[in-house]
Design a protein around this motif. Structure first.
Motif, mmCIF file in Angstrom:
data_model
loop_
_atom_site.group_PDB
_atom_site.id
_atom_site.type_symbol
_atom_site.label_atom_id
_atom_site.label_comp_id
_atom_site.label_asym_id
_atom_site.label_seq_id
_atom_site.Cartn_x
_atom_site.Cartn_y
_atom_site.Cartn_z
ATOM 1 N N LYS A 45 0.808 -1.367 -0.132
ATOM 2 C CA LYS A 45 0.039 0.059 0.182
ATOM 3 C C LYS A 45 0.996 1.390 -0.098
ATOM 4 O O LYS A 45 0.437 2.336 -0.885
ATOM 5 C CB LYS A 45 -0.823 0.222 1.575
ATOM 6 N N GLN A 88 2.932 2.033 -1.446
ATOM 7 C CA GLN A 88 3.591 2.297 -2.837
ATOM 8 C C GLN A 88 2.405 3.026 -3.581
ATOM 9 O O GLN A 88 3.255 4.393 -4.326
ATOM 10 C CB GLN A 88 4.053 0.839 -3.662
ATOM 11 N N ARG A 140 3.209 2.745 -14.616
ATOM 12 C CA ARG A 140 4.455 2.814 -14.353
ATOM 13 C C ARG A 140 5.437 2.839 -13.161
ATOM 14 O O ARG A 140 5.835 2.534 -12.682
ATOM 15 C CB ARG A 140 4.695 4.221 -14.556
ATOM 16 N N ILE A 141 3.863 2.702 -12.329
ATOM 17 C CA ILE A 141 4.871 2.192 -10.654
ATOM 18 C C ILE A 141 4.244 0.907 -10.121
ATOM 19 O O ILE A 141 4.785 -0.304 -10.022
ATOM 20 C CB ILE A 141 3.935 3.519 -9.576
ATOM 21 N N PRO A 185 4.420 -2.890 -13.158
ATOM 22 C CA PRO A 185 5.887 -3.383 -13.021
ATOM 23 C C PRO A 185 6.883 -4.202 -12.321
ATOM 24 O O PRO A 185 7.208 -5.311 -12.039
ATOM 25 C CB PRO A 185 6.794 -2.506 -13.226
ATOM 26 N N GLN A 186 5.481 -3.631 -10.597
ATOM 27 C CA GLN A 186 6.283 -4.316 -9.282
ATOM 28 C C GLN A 186 5.204 -5.815 -9.616
ATOM 29 O O GLN A 186 5.318 -6.327 -9.434
ATOM 30 C CB GLN A 186 5.593 -3.901 -8.278
ATOM 31 N N ARG A 231 15.197 -8.862 -11.318
ATOM 32 C CA ARG A 231 15.900 -8.453 -11.578
ATOM 33 C C ARG A 231 15.758 -6.331 -10.970
ATOM 34 O O ARG A 231 16.927 -5.713 -10.801
ATOM 35 C CB ARG A 231 16.774 -8.392 -12.390
ATOM 36 N N ARG A 232 14.996 -6.757 -12.084
ATOM 37 C CA ARG A 232 14.531 -4.230 -12.332
ATOM 38 C C ARG A 232 13.900 -4.545 -11.015
ATOM 39 O O ARG A 232 14.018 -2.900 -10.348
ATOM 40 C CB ARG A 232 13.153 -4.732 -13.512
ATOM 41 N N LEU A 233 13.205 -4.713 -10.052
ATOM 42 C CA LEU A 233 13.184 -5.032 -8.902
ATOM 43 C C LEU A 233 14.017 -4.361 -7.257
ATOM 44 O O LEU A 233 13.738 -4.690 -6.675
ATOM 45 C CB LEU A 233 11.765 -5.473 -8.191
ATOM 46 N N GLY A 234 15.268 -5.042 -8.284
ATOM 47 C CA GLY A 234 16.640 -5.707 -7.151
ATOM 48 C C GLY A 234 16.210 -6.868 -6.726
ATOM 49 O O GLY A 234 17.440 -6.527 -5.190
ATOM 50 N N PRO A 286 11.210 0.473 -6.111
ATOM 51 C CA PRO A 286 12.246 -0.560 -6.167
ATOM 52 C C PRO A 286 12.490 -0.549 -7.973
ATOM 53 O O PRO A 286 13.481 -1.474 -8.216
ATOM 54 C CB PRO A 286 11.403 -2.101 -5.733
ATOM 55 N N HIS A 290 20.715 1.524 -7.910
ATOM 56 C CA HIS A 290 19.543 0.923 -7.794
ATOM 57 C C HIS A 290 18.886 1.293 -5.782
ATOM 58 O O HIS A 290 19.844 0.841 -5.138
ATOM 59 C CB HIS A 290 19.274 -0.647 -7.948
#
Lengths: 237, 266
Positions: free
Chosen positions: A116, A118, A135-136, A139-140, A215-218, B115, B158
């Motif tokens: 929440k 985010q 965009r937020i 993707p997550q 990977r994109r999210l680390g 993230p 990141h």
């Protein structure tokens, strides 16, 4: 051994034709299912009950009824009300709706699983709802939904075996047809191998997408190449 | 044309924030009951008080993360979420609310960085896609802000590779990139390891010194509150029980409840 190879060369073109039908149904069905899953997933997450309620009804209906009956319904009943479709589009539509309904739950669950905090950060930056989602949040959620979607894709590909019920000559039909001339072990053995290989291929593709999304999210370390590049930019290593 | 109730233009001379008969209930629980106060433009106001006294709720109401149960919040004299129309309290359109919240920025206790984006992408996201700035312009400004918070070399990192204190400074830069008139700071050091608190507070001290941004601060760092605030409000059970300048509040509070609270935290 020679007899086996002979059989194989006789059977190969038949199985190839079957594979083309299975692929059409599988990939077409997956594409339709994905679009439906996203649309229904977003609808069922909507705060507006006028959007949410119909979304839920469609999901429950296609999830709650048999795929075979849906297939028969589209193939035999729709022509009676003047909507005549070729068997391939019928198969694609039935698979797409059925698995799309399952997929909607995966999409909704994954979107709802994005913290929440985010959503709140997007409000604090005055983002509109489309930007926030595209965009937020999406993707997550994407990284979260891929394992579930992968699972459904495998099930959908196996579900294409029902196509012979509406007279399509897919891999299963071919295997069953060749059983009489080439023996059960041979024909069904090849059938097994084809589905297995197909699903391995699709699953590994999905896992690559999953890894990239994480990977994109680390969540996963960068690939070695990307790390090298980052270190070069940062001037270390 | 005279400004109407529906106008979004700031009213000249109006306070940055006005709470007018604000009521907030969560179900049966009344958190704020008929709260009234103003924050002048450029003022730095710190809210203190025991947890559960409604401080964070006040910031969340201003940021429209919670909806008002009753009353009005005005930003620059413009009603934020509800307007009075024909004697009735009517909710504003989402679009108008979003237009007004552009003047307000918020930094959260848990940073809430995105993230799926690098540090610089986090910072330029809203300037580019909400304010319509060009990418180059937003990047240039973003880099400046990163320098300002001491993280000029972290632009392409990141967020997950940064420490909590660094993440929080990125979050501050992200909020500043929208050029807010009002900045809400919600316990921004509470989630940090003690040795990381100092850097974050220093960034905020500099900000208080070098800008005229209105700040509404909820914090447990009393020394920081004393240093940057023009005014401290002591809350208890959703009411302001004491409203004073920091030196008075911290050295010579009048209310018994304030004395008790400060004894416990100082």
């Amino acid at each position: 051994m020679d007899a086996f190879l002979d059989d194989l060369s006789t059977a190969a073109p038949r199985f190839w034709d079957g594979l083309v039908v299975t692929l059409q149904l599988g990939l077409g069905g997956a594409a339709v299912a994905f679009v439906i899953a996203v649309a229904l997933g977003l609808l069922t997450l909507s705060p507006n009950s006028w959007l949410r309620a119909p979304g839920r009804m469609v999901v429950e209906f296609f999830r709650g009824t048999s795929l075979v009956v849906q297939l028969f319904f589209f193939f035999f009943v729709l022509p009676q009300i003047g909507l005549e479709l070729d068997p391939i589009p019928v198969g694609i539509a039935a698979l797409g709706l059925n698995y799309g309904a399952y997929g909607a739950e995966v999409v909704r669950g994954s979107l709802a699983a994005v913290p929440k905090a985010q959503w709140e950060a997007t409000t604090a930056l005055s983002m509109g709802s489309v930007q926030r989602m595209a965009r937020i949040i999406w993707p997550q959620a994407w990284a979260l939904m891929l394992p579930g979607l992968n699972n459904l894709l495998v099930m959908l590909v196996k579900g294409t075996a029902l196509a012979s019920f509406i007279f399509l000559h897919d891999v299963t039909f071919v295997a069953d047809d060749l059983r009489r001339t080439m023996g059960k072990l041979f024909s069904f053995g090849i059938g097994f191998a084809i589905y297995y290989a197909l699903n391995q291929l699709l699953s590994s593709g999905m896992r690559i997408l999953e890894l990239r999304a994480q990977r994109r999210l680390g969540l996963k370390p960068e690939s070695r190449k990307a790390t090298k590049r980052a270190e070069a930019v940062a001037g270390v290593g | 044309m005279p400004p109407t109730d529906e106008s979004l233009q700031p009213v000249p001379g109006a306070p940055a924030l006005t709470f007018e008969n604000v009521v907030k209930k969560f179900g049966d629980l009344t958190v704020l009951n008929d709260l009234n106060f103003e924050v002048e433009r450029g003022q730095r106001v710190t809210l203190i008080g025991p947890s559960g006294s409604g401080k964070t709720t006040i910031l969340r109401l201003v940021m429209t993360l919670e909806s008002l149960t009753g009353g009005y919040i005005h930003v620059d004299g413009v009603p934020l979420t509800h307007v009075e129309r024909g004697g009735k309290r009517v909710a504003r359109r989402h679009k108008d609310v979003a237009q007004l919240t552009r003047r307000i920025g918020m930094v959260f206790q848990q940073f809430n960085l995105f993230p799926n984006m690098t540090v610089i992408e986090n910072i330029i996201e809203a300037p580019v896609h909400v304010l319509g700035k060009s990418k180059e312009e937003a990047r240039t400004r973003g880099k400046e802000l990163l320098e300002q918070v001491g993280l000029g070399d972290k632009a392409d990192q990141h967020p997950s590779r940064l420490s909590g204190g660094q993440q929080q400074r990125v979050a501050i830069a992200r909020a500043l990139a929208m050029d807010p008139e009002i900045l809400l700071l919600d316990e921004v050091t509470s989630a940090l390891d003690p040795e990381l608190v100092g850097d974050v507070l220093q960034v905020l001290r500099d900000l208080a010194e070098n800008t005229d941004i209105t700040m509404l601060i909820v914090t447990h760092e009393m020394q920081f509150a004393q240093d940057v605030s023009d005014r401290v409000l002591m809350f208890d059970s959703g009411h302001i029980i004491e409203d004073a300048q920091p030196d008075v509040m911290f050295s010579n509070p009048t209310h018994e409840r304030t004395k008790e609270f400060l004894r416990a935290v100082l």
